[in-house]
Design an enzyme around this catalytic site. Structure first.
Site, mmCIF file in Angstrom:
data_model
loop_
_atom_site.group_PDB
_atom_site.id
_atom_site.type_symbol
_atom_site.label_atom_id
_atom_site.label_comp_id
_atom_site.label_asym_id
_atom_site.label_seq_id
_atom_site.Cartn_x
_atom_site.Cartn_y
_atom_site.Cartn_z
ATOM 1 N N TYR A 140 29.179 63.098 27.320
ATOM 2 C CA TYR A 140 28.884 61.717 28.737
ATOM 3 C C TYR A 140 27.335 62.704 29.112
ATOM 4 C CZ TYR A 140 33.435 59.775 28.007
ATOM 5 O OH TYR A 140 34.597 58.895 27.906
ATOM 6 N N LYS A 198 35.596 45.926 32.739
ATOM 7 C CA LYS A 198 34.497 45.717 32.759
ATOM 8 C C LYS A 198 33.916 44.918 34.086
ATOM 9 C CE LYS A 198 32.441 46.854 28.034
ATOM 10 N NZ LYS A 198 31.949 45.579 26.508
ATOM 11 N N GLY A 210 39.956 50.962 30.726
ATOM 12 C CA GLY A 210 39.331 49.904 30.763
ATOM 13 C C GLY A 210 40.225 48.521 31.621
ATOM 14 N N LYS A 264 33.742 40.138 39.166
ATOM 15 C CA LYS A 264 32.439 39.458 37.933
ATOM 16 C C LYS A 264 32.280 37.852 37.527
ATOM 17 C CE LYS A 264 30.288 44.295 37.572
ATOM 18 N NZ LYS A 264 29.873 45.483 36.170
ATOM 19 N N LEU A 282 38.185 41.632 35.879
ATOM 20 C CA LEU A 282 39.013 40.925 36.607
ATOM 21 C C LEU A 282 38.602 41.415 37.651
ATOM 22 C CD1 LEU A 282 41.763 41.861 33.582
ATOM 23 C CD2 LEU A 282 40.853 40.341 34.257
#
Length: 298
Positions: A51, A202, A198, A208, A205
């Site tokens: 990361y 993304k 998740g 978006k 839910l």
């Protein structure tokens, strides 16, 4: 905050955990968010050596230094950066893992890592060699426990059979119920804890605009998100409701939520209460659409 034992270990981790991949690079901003999370009861922080090319571990280690004895740190290994800094290559070999852990320990400013996870894996890997690397690090006291981060049923079965993993991190949400087919009950039966990532798919839910997700069409995504919104009603946000669905499965020990802001943090924290979904609400979400299944790596 609720806490649950992670597999066959003495680690009790918060039901909502902090997925650090989305942390801001500006240290003071991230530090304040991390400290607020601790004050609100989160004790598990999940990062990885790739990361931000290691910078994520540096930020997390610096922010957690004064709280080290109060928190549980998980990081991941297996993706070896290329010399030119452009991308990485998969490397699950013992020599690399033994070397990589030293770099993670240094960046995290700690003498030990609570949960060291293989960041992926294939059935063609030298699995016994990888396991030997983790067992060596446990013996040396550099890691307390190890697990894998994988969505591949065949890989998960092999590590369950051949190793002492205590956890599997895998993607799971109302829009990705593939783990229900062969993984979640199997892991539960073998006392291996699942850390779900998740849960919000993304953001689909959480409000978006609908788009394709796995094999679901935008129309089907809208259908599911509408039900989440309806069940959330006035007492909950869509985010809380989607996370609650994930936490209903007994295999799920914690939902690792990617947190970027104080608002997202506070919404996630609010999920971990005794205010669970009713049986009717859960079934309505569960029956909203046909679940998906793995088509490879079975």
């Amino acid at each position: 905050m609720n806490y649950h034992q992670l597999g066959n270990s003495d680690l009790k981790i918060s039901e909502i955990s902090f997925g650090c991949m989305s942390l801001e690079r500006e240290f003071d901003t991230s530090r304040k968010l991390i400290h607020l999370a601790i004050n609100k009861g989160i004790n598990y922080f999940d990062t990885a050596d790739i990361y931000q090319n290691g910078e994520n571990e540096i930020i997390l280690g610096k922010a957690l230094k004064e709280y080290r004895n109060q928190v549980i740190i998980g990081t991941k290994v297996g993706n070896q950066p290329r010399p030119d800094g452009k991308g990485w290559d998969w490397n699950p070999k013992k020599k690399y893992i033994i070397k990589a852990v030293e770099n993670s320990l240094s960046r995290l400013q700690t003498d030990y890592i609570d949960l060291y996870q293989l960041h992926g894996g294939t059935i063609e890997d030298p699995i016994d060699e990888t396991i030997d690397a983790f067992e060596t690090l446990v013996t040396q006291g550099k890691i307390r426990y190890y697990g894998i981060s994988s969505i591949r049923p065949n890989v998960i079965r092999e590590y369950t059979k051949r190793s002492n993993i205590i956890s599997v991190m895998m993607q799971y949400s109302l829009l990705d119920r593939r783990p229900e087919e062969s993984c979640l009950n199997f892991l539960c039966e073998n006392n291996i804890g699942v850390i779900a990532r998740g849960a919000l798919a993304k953001g689909l839910l959480a409000g978006k605009t609908a788009t394709d997700y796995l094999q679901y069409t935008p129309s089907e995504v809208t259908q599911i998100s509408t039900i989440v919104k309806e069940i959330a009603g006035k007492r909950n946000t869509m985010s809380k409701t989607a996370i609650k669905f994930v936490l209903e499965h007994p295999a799920i020990i914690s939902a690792a939520v990617g947190i970027r802001s104080e608002d997202q943090l506070l919404q996630s924290i609010g999920t971990s209460t005794n205010d669970r979904l009713s049986k009717e609400e859960f079934l309505k979400m569960q029956q909203a659409i046909e679940p998906n299944f793995y088509t490879s790596h079975r």
